[in-house]
Design a protein around this motif. Sequence first.
Motif, PDB file in Angstrom:
ATOM      1  N   SER A  80       0.832  -1.210   0.000  1.00  0.00           N
ATOM      2  CA  SER A  80       0.000   0.000   0.000  1.00  0.00           C
ATOM      3  C   SER A  80       0.865   1.257   0.000  1.00  0.00           C
ATOM      4  CB  SER A  80      -0.936   0.008   1.209  1.00  0.00           C
ATOM      5  OG  SER A  80      -1.866  -1.041   1.143  1.00  0.00           O
ATOM      6  N   LYS A 130       2.248   1.642  -3.446  1.00  0.00           N
ATOM      7  CA  LYS A 130       1.169   2.070  -4.345  1.00  0.00           C
ATOM      8  C   LYS A 130       0.944   3.572  -4.242  1.00  0.00           C
ATOM      9  CE  LYS A 130      -3.771   1.257  -5.206  1.00  0.00           C
ATOM     10  NZ  LYS A 130      -4.952   0.415  -4.846  1.00  0.00           N
ATOM     11  N   ILE A 131       0.841   4.095  -3.017  1.00  0.00           N
ATOM     12  CA  ILE A 131       0.627   5.528  -2.831  1.00  0.00           C
ATOM     13  C   ILE A 131       1.811   6.317  -3.380  1.00  0.00           C
ATOM     14  CG2 ILE A 131       0.577   7.327  -1.042  1.00  0.00           C
ATOM     15  CD1 ILE A 131      -1.337   5.573   0.522  1.00  0.00           C
ATOM     16  N   GLN A 135       1.303   6.448  -7.121  1.00  0.00           N
ATOM     17  CA  GLN A 135       0.121   7.225  -7.495  1.00  0.00           C
ATOM     18  C   GLN A 135       0.353   8.728  -7.350  1.00  0.00           C
ATOM     19  OE1 GLN A 135      -2.719   5.382  -4.836  1.00  0.00           O
ATOM     20  NE2 GLN A 135      -3.719   4.276  -6.508  1.00  0.00           N
ATOM     21  N   LEU A 136       1.054   9.134  -6.303  1.00  0.00           N
ATOM     22  CA  LEU A 136       1.212  10.561  -6.019  1.00  0.00           C
ATOM     23  C   LEU A 136       2.437  11.197  -6.656  1.00  0.00           C
ATOM     24  CD1 LEU A 136       0.176  10.679  -2.240  1.00  0.00           C
ATOM     25  CD2 LEU A 136      -1.227  11.116  -4.261  1.00  0.00           C
ATOM     26  N   LEU A 195       3.918   6.857 -11.412  1.00  0.00           N
ATOM     27  CA  LEU A 195       3.064   5.893 -12.102  1.00  0.00           C
ATOM     28  C   LEU A 195       2.793   4.702 -11.201  1.00  0.00           C
ATOM     29  CD1 LEU A 195       1.831   4.693 -14.801  1.00  0.00           C
ATOM     30  CD2 LEU A 195       4.080   3.658 -15.171  1.00  0.00           C
ATOM     31  N   TYR A 196       1.519   4.306 -11.126  1.00  0.00           N
ATOM     32  CA  TYR A 196       1.166   3.045 -10.479  1.00  0.00           C
ATOM     33  C   TYR A 196       0.332   2.242 -11.460  1.00  0.00           C
ATOM     34  CZ  TYR A 196      -1.181  -0.442  -7.697  1.00  0.00           C
ATOM     35  OH  TYR A 196      -1.670  -1.637  -7.246  1.00  0.00           O
ATOM     36  N   GLU A 212      -1.554  -1.680 -12.115  1.00  0.00           N
ATOM     37  CA  GLU A 212      -1.954  -3.024 -11.705  1.00  0.00           C
ATOM     38  C   GLU A 212      -2.189  -3.842 -12.964  1.00  0.00           C
ATOM     39  OE1 GLU A 212      -5.264  -3.298  -9.080  1.00  0.00           O
ATOM     40  OE2 GLU A 212      -4.388  -2.000  -7.549  1.00  0.00           O
ATOM     41  N   SER A 228       5.068   0.247  -9.230  1.00  0.00           N
ATOM     42  CA  SER A 228       5.007   1.629  -8.772  1.00  0.00           C
ATOM     43  C   SER A 228       6.329   2.312  -9.082  1.00  0.00           C
ATOM     44  CB  SER A 228       4.736   1.645  -7.264  1.00  0.00           C
ATOM     45  OG  SER A 228       4.295   2.900  -6.842  1.00  0.00           O
ATOM     46  N   THR A 266       3.921  13.396  -1.095  1.00  0.00           N
ATOM     47  CA  THR A 266       3.263  12.285  -0.404  1.00  0.00           C
ATOM     48  C   THR A 266       3.034  12.524   1.091  1.00  0.00           C
ATOM     49  OG1 THR A 266       5.421  11.212  -0.021  1.00  0.00           O
ATOM     50  CG2 THR A 266       4.193  10.566  -2.002  1.00  0.00           C
TER      51      THR A 266
END
Length: 242
Positions: A13, A16-17, A20-21, A24-25, A27, A34, A146
């Motif tokens: 997790s 992943k964050i 995302q922030l 690039l993330y 799935e 990530s 982040t």
Amino acid sequence: MNLIKANTDNLTSLWKIGGQLTGLYMEEPGYGMSISGNGEWPNKLWFTQPMERQAILDIQLKWKLDKLSLPVWGDALHRQELILKSCGFEEKHKQIAMFMDLSHAPAPKERVLIQKVSNKPLAEIWSQLFEQAFGYKISAITVSQTMGSIGYYIGKNNGNPVGTAVLFMDQQGIAGIHSMGIIPSQRRKGFAEELLIQIMKIAKKKGATYATLQASEMGKGLYLKTGFQQDFVIKTFIKKKK
């Protein structure tokens, strides 16, 4: 509670964050990836179902993996190692995943106080301290992007910075402790244990009942001394340089 799953869920997790922030993330069937837009973290690819050699070969055709780390764990760890090595990867490092019931956390001694990173100047300081402690860089830009979702902390003694820590509370209420390091000039003074205990104190205030972390062989003694228990092994692989 399945503490092995709690540990790895907190870790993935966090990655992943990070992606995302900051960059690039993705799935994909069988794995997550990530990638940071700047700096060296998270830059991870991890598997969400049993690994097969053909899947690794297919991933390498689709993505450039030279700057990514591939962590593996679980009952089939040895099999995963063999597959990765046969595909041109080598072991980068080994970590011991650990956990602790926070009701048993020691009382803080207050010699080390902590400051939460909440602005860009503090993000710069945290980034510099982290690089001194670990030898690689999590950029201040990444920290700034982040810090609303991830808790970055600076440990201080008499107002002087001694090290860094990250506290990541996931949706299950598990307190993941990461990036805990002491800068070289402040080592062998007992600051690591005190910084750890202060972070656990914050985690308890936030409602966490368990803390998880991943320790090096060199560092696991500190965590065992503080009350953490060993759980399982994580090995991280990187692409061999030609």
